[in-house]
Design a protein around this motif. Structure first.
Motif, PDB file in Angstrom:
ATOM      1  N   ILE A  74      20.408  24.233 -19.833  1.00 43.13           N
ATOM      2  CA  ILE A  74      19.594  25.291 -19.212  1.00 43.13           C
ATOM      3  C   ILE A  74      19.235  24.894 -17.782  1.00 43.13           C
ATOM      4  CG2 ILE A  74      17.300  26.390 -19.286  1.00 43.13           C
ATOM      5  CD1 ILE A  74      17.517  26.205 -22.378  1.00 43.13           C
ATOM      6  N   ALA A  75      18.740  23.665 -17.634  1.00 44.17           N
ATOM      7  CA  ALA A  75      18.245  23.237 -16.317  1.00 44.17           C
ATOM      8  C   ALA A  75      19.364  23.262 -15.265  1.00 44.17           C
ATOM      9  CB  ALA A  75      17.636  21.850 -16.426  1.00 44.17           C
ATOM     10  N   ARG A  76      20.596  22.926 -15.715  1.00 45.71           N
ATOM     11  CA  ARG A  76      21.715  22.878 -14.764  1.00 45.71           C
ATOM     12  C   ARG A  76      22.137  24.260 -14.291  1.00 45.71           C
ATOM     13  NH1 ARG A  76      25.124  17.401 -15.702  1.00 45.71           N
ATOM     14  NH2 ARG A  76      25.645  17.666 -13.521  1.00 45.71           N
ATOM     15  N   LYS A  77      21.715  25.292 -14.992  1.00 42.62           N
ATOM     16  CA  LYS A  77      22.017  26.660 -14.520  1.00 42.62           C
ATOM     17  C   LYS A  77      21.254  26.951 -13.225  1.00 42.62           C
ATOM     18  CE  LYS A  77      20.902  29.208 -18.077  1.00 42.62           C
ATOM     19  NZ  LYS A  77      20.757  30.313 -19.058  1.00 42.62           N
ATOM     20  N   TYR A  78      20.114  26.272 -13.071  1.00 46.60           N
ATOM     21  CA  TYR A  78      19.212  26.613 -11.952  1.00 46.60           C
ATOM     22  C   TYR A  78      19.105  25.475 -10.935  1.00 46.60           C
ATOM     23  CZ  TYR A  78      17.716  30.211 -15.247  1.00 46.60           C
ATOM     24  OH  TYR A  78      17.701  31.264 -16.129  1.00 46.60           O
ATOM     25  N   GLU A 121      16.318  24.538  -5.073  1.00 46.20           N
ATOM     26  CA  GLU A 121      15.526  25.615  -4.487  1.00 46.20           C
ATOM     27  C   GLU A 121      15.506  26.788  -5.464  1.00 46.20           C
ATOM     28  OE1 GLU A 121      14.244  25.086  -1.302  1.00 46.20           O
ATOM     29  OE2 GLU A 121      13.088  26.945  -1.605  1.00 46.20           O
ATOM     30  N   LEU A 122      14.318  27.294  -5.803  1.00 44.59           N
ATOM     31  CA  LEU A 122      14.193  28.406  -6.754  1.00 44.59           C
ATOM     32  C   LEU A 122      13.296  29.493  -6.166  1.00 44.59           C
ATOM     33  CD1 LEU A 122      13.461  26.538 -10.133  1.00 44.59           C
ATOM     34  CD2 LEU A 122      15.651  27.392  -9.309  1.00 44.59           C
ATOM     35  N   PHE A 157      12.270  30.598 -11.256  1.00 41.31           N
ATOM     36  CA  PHE A 157      11.437  29.511 -11.793  1.00 41.31           C
ATOM     37  C   PHE A 157      10.814  29.979 -13.125  1.00 41.31           C
ATOM     38  CE2 PHE A 157       7.433  26.736 -11.078  1.00 41.31           C
ATOM     39  CZ  PHE A 157       7.990  25.697 -11.806  1.00 41.31           C
ATOM     40  N   ARG A 158      10.347  31.235 -13.154  1.00 39.21           N
ATOM     41  CA  ARG A 158       9.765  31.773 -14.398  1.00 39.21           C
ATOM     42  C   ARG A 158      10.824  31.805 -15.500  1.00 39.21           C
ATOM     43  NH1 ARG A 158       6.852  35.211 -11.225  1.00 39.21           N
ATOM     44  NH2 ARG A 158       8.477  36.820 -11.320  1.00 39.21           N
ATOM     45  N   LYS A 159      12.058  32.246 -15.118  1.00 39.04           N
ATOM     46  CA  LYS A 159      13.141  32.329 -16.126  1.00 39.04           C
ATOM     47  C   LYS A 159      13.444  30.936 -16.673  1.00 39.04           C
ATOM     48  CE  LYS A 159      17.103  34.694 -16.038  1.00 39.04           C
ATOM     49  NZ  LYS A 159      18.389  35.105 -15.453  1.00 39.04           N
ATOM     50  N   LEU A 160      13.537  29.957 -15.791  1.00 46.15           N
ATOM     51  CA  LEU A 160      13.831  28.576 -16.208  1.00 46.15           C
ATOM     52  C   LEU A 160      12.761  28.097 -17.195  1.00 46.15           C
ATOM     53  CD1 LEU A 160      15.153  25.764 -16.017  1.00 46.15           C
ATOM     54  CD2 LEU A 160      13.858  25.406 -13.896  1.00 46.15           C
ATOM     55  N   LYS A 161      11.511  28.313 -16.861  1.00 41.70           N
ATOM     56  CA  LYS A 161      10.423  27.848 -17.745  1.00 41.70           C
ATOM     57  C   LYS A 161      10.468  28.579 -19.088  1.00 41.70           C
ATOM     58  CE  LYS A 161       7.220  28.413 -14.535  1.00 41.70           C
ATOM     59  NZ  LYS A 161       5.919  28.408 -13.815  1.00 41.70           N
ATOM     60  N   HIS A 162      10.763  29.878 -19.009  1.00 39.31           N
ATOM     61  CA  HIS A 162      10.820  30.658 -20.266  1.00 39.31           C
ATOM     62  C   HIS A 162      11.933  30.121 -21.168  1.00 39.31           C
ATOM     63  CE1 HIS A 162      10.719  34.012 -23.045  1.00 39.31           C
ATOM     64  NE2 HIS A 162      12.036  34.171 -22.858  1.00 39.31           N
ATOM     65  N   GLU A 163      13.131  29.926 -20.573  1.00 44.20           N
ATOM     66  CA  GLU A 163      14.275  29.464 -21.376  1.00 44.20           C
ATOM     67  C   GLU A 163      14.004  28.069 -21.948  1.00 44.20           C
ATOM     68  OE1 GLU A 163      18.189  29.947 -19.620  1.00 44.20           O
ATOM     69  OE2 GLU A 163      17.489  31.674 -18.471  1.00 44.20           O
ATOM     70  N   LEU A 164      13.437  27.189 -21.150  1.00 44.61           N
ATOM     71  CA  LEU A 164      13.133  25.840 -21.635  1.00 44.61           C
ATOM     72  C   LEU A 164      12.095  25.903 -22.754  1.00 44.61           C
ATOM     73  CD1 LEU A 164      13.007  23.756 -18.330  1.00 44.61           C
ATOM     74  CD2 LEU A 164      14.770  23.662 -20.098  1.00 44.61           C
ATOM     75  N   GLY A 165      11.150  26.828 -22.592  1.00 42.09           N
ATOM     76  CA  GLY A 165      10.104  26.959 -23.603  1.00 42.09           C
ATOM     77  C   GLY A 165      10.650  27.337 -24.967  1.00 42.09           C
ATOM     78  N   GLN A 166      11.838  27.966 -24.952  1.00 50.76           N
ATOM     79  CA  GLN A 166      12.452  28.397 -26.217  1.00 50.76           C
ATOM     80  C   GLN A 166      13.106  27.219 -26.950  1.00 50.76           C
ATOM     81  OE1 GLN A 166      12.577  31.968 -26.955  1.00 50.76           O
ATOM     82  NE2 GLN A 166      11.104  31.872 -25.301  1.00 50.76           N
ATOM     83  N   VAL A 167      13.454  26.133 -26.231  1.00 50.44           N
ATOM     84  CA  VAL A 167      14.234  25.061 -26.886  1.00 50.44           C
ATOM     85  C   VAL A 167      13.440  23.773 -27.080  1.00 50.44           C
ATOM     86  CG1 VAL A 167      16.446  25.964 -26.023  1.00 50.44           C
ATOM     87  CG2 VAL A 167      15.289  24.155 -24.757  1.00 50.44           C
ATOM     88  N   ILE A 168      12.359  23.581 -26.315  1.00 52.80           N
ATOM     89  CA  ILE A 168      11.656  22.303 -26.495  1.00 52.80           C
ATOM     90  C   ILE A 168      10.625  22.433 -27.618  1.00 52.80           C
ATOM     91  CG2 ILE A 168      11.955  21.642 -24.078  1.00 52.80           C
ATOM     92  CD1 ILE A 168       8.923  22.139 -23.685  1.00 52.80           C
TER      93      ILE A 168
END
Lengths: 87, 87
Positions: free
Chosen positions: B20-24, B36-37, B42-53
């Motif tokens: 996920i992180a490498r997408k951004y 640079e985001l 940045f919101r999308k990255l946090k949302h996606e990470l929140g789904q897997v951690i």
């Protein structure tokens, strides 16, 4: 200056790197330490770390924040570091 | 905004977090990515990470540099990230 240290070192050297880094900075989470340093203590930290890491294999990255006002920190998940973050 | 991401997650979830992180962001060294985001990405990255951690066990830390001018980066040892750092 506020310094964020992130290390990526061979597991055989992690304990030594951590022992040195903790003399100057406080532990935030695995491979991350932070803290306020003077120029002199920052030089000492780099010198001591330079004595224990293998510069061909290990990597220690320092982000030096000249002015903390422009940096914010956000956490997703559990807070691992014991010390209160001094922001 | 320039974002530095540092993760400390259970080994079972590292691959997902990294994917996920490498997408951004671009990979700098183990457990560290940067880039640079926009606010939206940045919101999308946090949302996606929140789904897997696992928020009770894992920790993902974001340093958000409002102004890169006040931040410098120093490296001790070998440079691991492939991408050129855009500073």
């Amino acid at each position: 200056m506020y310094v964020i240290l992130v290390y990526d070192v061979n597991v055989a050297r992690v304990a030594k790197v951590l022992k040195i880094a903790r003399k100057y900075l406080h532990w935030v989470q695995n491979s991350v330490l932070e803290g306020e340093l003077t120029e002199a203590t920052f030089r000492k930290l780099k010198h001591e770390l330079g004595q224990v890491i293998d510069v061909k294999e290990d990597s220690v990255l320092f982000y030096v924040l000249g002015n903390q006002r422009y940096t914010t920190r956000e956490l997703l998940g559990v807070k691992k570091g014991g010390e209160e973050w001094i922001w």
